[in-house]
Scaffold this motif. Sequence first.
Motif, PDB file in Angstrom:
ATOM      1  N   LEU A   1     -55.629 -32.105  14.226  1.00 49.17           N
ATOM      2  CA  LEU A   1     -54.235 -31.861  14.588  1.00 49.17           C
ATOM      3  C   LEU A   1     -53.511 -33.203  14.560  1.00 49.17           C
ATOM      4  CD1 LEU A   1     -56.160 -30.004  16.748  1.00 49.17           C
ATOM      5  CD2 LEU A   1     -53.913 -29.032  17.087  1.00 49.17           C
ATOM      6  N   HIS A   2     -52.250 -33.174  14.199  1.00 45.56           N
ATOM      7  CA  HIS A   2     -51.496 -34.418  14.186  1.00 45.56           C
ATOM      8  C   HIS A   2     -50.244 -34.285  15.044  1.00 45.56           C
ATOM      9  CE1 HIS A   2     -49.660 -32.024  10.983  1.00 45.56           C
ATOM     10  NE2 HIS A   2     -48.562 -32.737  11.137  1.00 45.56           N
ATOM     11  N   GLY A   3     -49.788 -35.423  15.536  1.00 49.36           N
ATOM     12  CA  GLY A   3     -48.577 -35.456  16.336  1.00 49.36           C
ATOM     13  C   GLY A   3     -47.971 -36.833  16.217  1.00 49.36           C
TER      14      GLY A   3
ATOM     15  N   PRO B   1     -49.460 -32.357  19.262  1.00 47.41           N
ATOM     16  CA  PRO B   1     -50.435 -32.111  18.185  1.00 47.41           C
ATOM     17  C   PRO B   1     -50.402 -30.681  17.650  1.00 47.41           C
ATOM     18  CG  PRO B   1     -51.426 -33.359  19.968  1.00 47.41           C
ATOM     19  CD  PRO B   1     -50.088 -32.933  20.461  1.00 47.41           C
ATOM     20  N   HIS B   2     -50.453 -30.595  16.356  1.00 49.18           N
ATOM     21  CA  HIS B   2     -50.362 -29.300  15.680  1.00 49.18           C
ATOM     22  C   HIS B   2     -50.980 -29.437  14.294  1.00 49.18           C
ATOM     23  CE1 HIS B   2     -46.937 -31.683  14.275  1.00 49.18           C
ATOM     24  NE2 HIS B   2     -47.055 -31.004  13.132  1.00 49.18           N
ATOM     25  N   THR B   3     -51.206 -28.311  13.645  1.00 49.41           N
ATOM     26  CA  THR B   3     -51.538 -28.360  12.221  1.00 49.41           C
ATOM     27  C   THR B   3     -50.311 -27.854  11.472  1.00 49.41           C
ATOM     28  OG1 THR B   3     -52.482 -26.119  12.221  1.00 49.41           O
ATOM     29  CG2 THR B   3     -54.009 -27.953  12.602  1.00 49.41           C
ATOM     30  N   ASP B   4     -50.154 -28.294  10.240  1.00 47.00           N
ATOM     31  CA  ASP B   4     -48.988 -27.882   9.454  1.00 47.00           C
ATOM     32  C   ASP B   4     -49.233 -26.553   8.754  1.00 47.00           C
ATOM     33  OD1 ASP B   4     -47.512 -30.051  10.141  1.00 47.00           O
ATOM     34  OD2 ASP B   4     -47.243 -30.822   8.110  1.00 47.00           O
ATOM     35  N   SER B   5     -48.140 -25.842   8.531  1.00 49.21           N
ATOM     36  CA  SER B   5     -48.110 -24.660   7.675  1.00 49.21           C
ATOM     37  C   SER B   5     -48.982 -23.504   8.159  1.00 49.21           C
ATOM     38  CB  SER B   5     -48.484 -25.018   6.228  1.00 49.21           C
ATOM     39  OG  SER B   5     -47.677 -26.058   5.767  1.00 49.21           O
TER      40      SER B   5
HETATM   41 FE   LIG Z   1     -46.624 -31.726  11.134  1.00 49.22          FE
END
Ligand SMILES: [Fe+2]
Length: 372
Positions: free
Chosen positions: A340-342, A199-203
């Motif tokens: 957050l997405h993964g 899981p992370h956030t983009d940019s």
């Molecule tokens: Fe991403």
Amino acid sequence: MTKNRSNYVDKIEILNEGLKVFFSNKSEDIFPNIWLRDHAKDESNWDERSNQRKTFTAKLNPNIKIKNANVSNEGKYIDIIWSDTSNNIQYSSEFLFKNSVNFSYDKTQIKIWENNEINDEIFFNYKKLKNDKGFKELLIKLYSFGFAVVTDCKKDMSSVEFLANKIGYVRNSIFGGLWSFESNANMADSAYTNEELRPHTDSTYSNDAPGLQLLLCCEYDANGGDSIMVDGLKIAETIKARNKDLYEALTKIEVPGNYTGDGVILEAKRPIIKLDDKNQITQISFNNYDRAPFRLNAELTKIFYEAISLFDNLANSKKYQWRYILKPGELLIFNNWRVLHGRGSFNGTRKMKGCYINKEDFDSACKINKLI
Ligand SMILES: [Fe+2]
């Protein structure tokens, strides 16, 4: 229908330095004279057509005084005559209430969640987008949970584009505007592998990270590849309750993100948990893949690593992860400033299309629909 009168004005008191306003909900505030005069909305100070100020603020007398002031329309307005004006200038109670120093938007609609608190509520049928009521329903889901799954979409770019244009417009980036991808070893970004994406956030490397991300599943002939959603607000809340020092470190230490490849070097930095001046969370930014090298003193380095380990371990715990395999025709849309997405590892073919939308355009859609 009874009117909400909680933001009406009960009474006022003219003070030397400003106007003390007593609202019906028992809150009160002193509005400084110069501030009130600067926000005059009569014809000579305000352009109603463009919603822009006409006042030449720098030319105002900083010690301007109120000549006379009255409550009118049973508390709906305050009328003021200033020492430099001859006419009455009307201020609505709603305007003053929303600009009180202690005002904050009602956030009861925001549901901070962990996995077992997510149910079928987050699904939404694409056909409902046809009317304004349906569209608002989707916005409410997005505002409340930070994400939604739109089902029954056409399995091509037209549904991504239609939804993006309904909310705002497609944002361009190093990946293009509307993008299609499948496992692709040639791209510099980790999103193109078929390993599990944590899981992370983009940019985090962008000063203004995308507000919404749309991901449409067009083809799925694979094992695994489940989409993962984690509520960043829940992670923040959990850390705050568990360890105040680590929470503070995450709100204070500016962490740089970097994207190097495809002919660019992009960098930006901000705290993982970004707060506003009222200590409310405005943005979650966490991407361990993209974190750029930076130095802190030895003591802070130890705290920082402890803090990001806790954050990352929580985000990777099943308790906080909603996992779901998108079927062809299902579109995942989420708030990249909160959730957050993964993606789970997979074997096989998984073809996706998607785009980004600016945060301000998502906010605008929420404001137009009176969610905020
Ligand atoms: Fe991403």
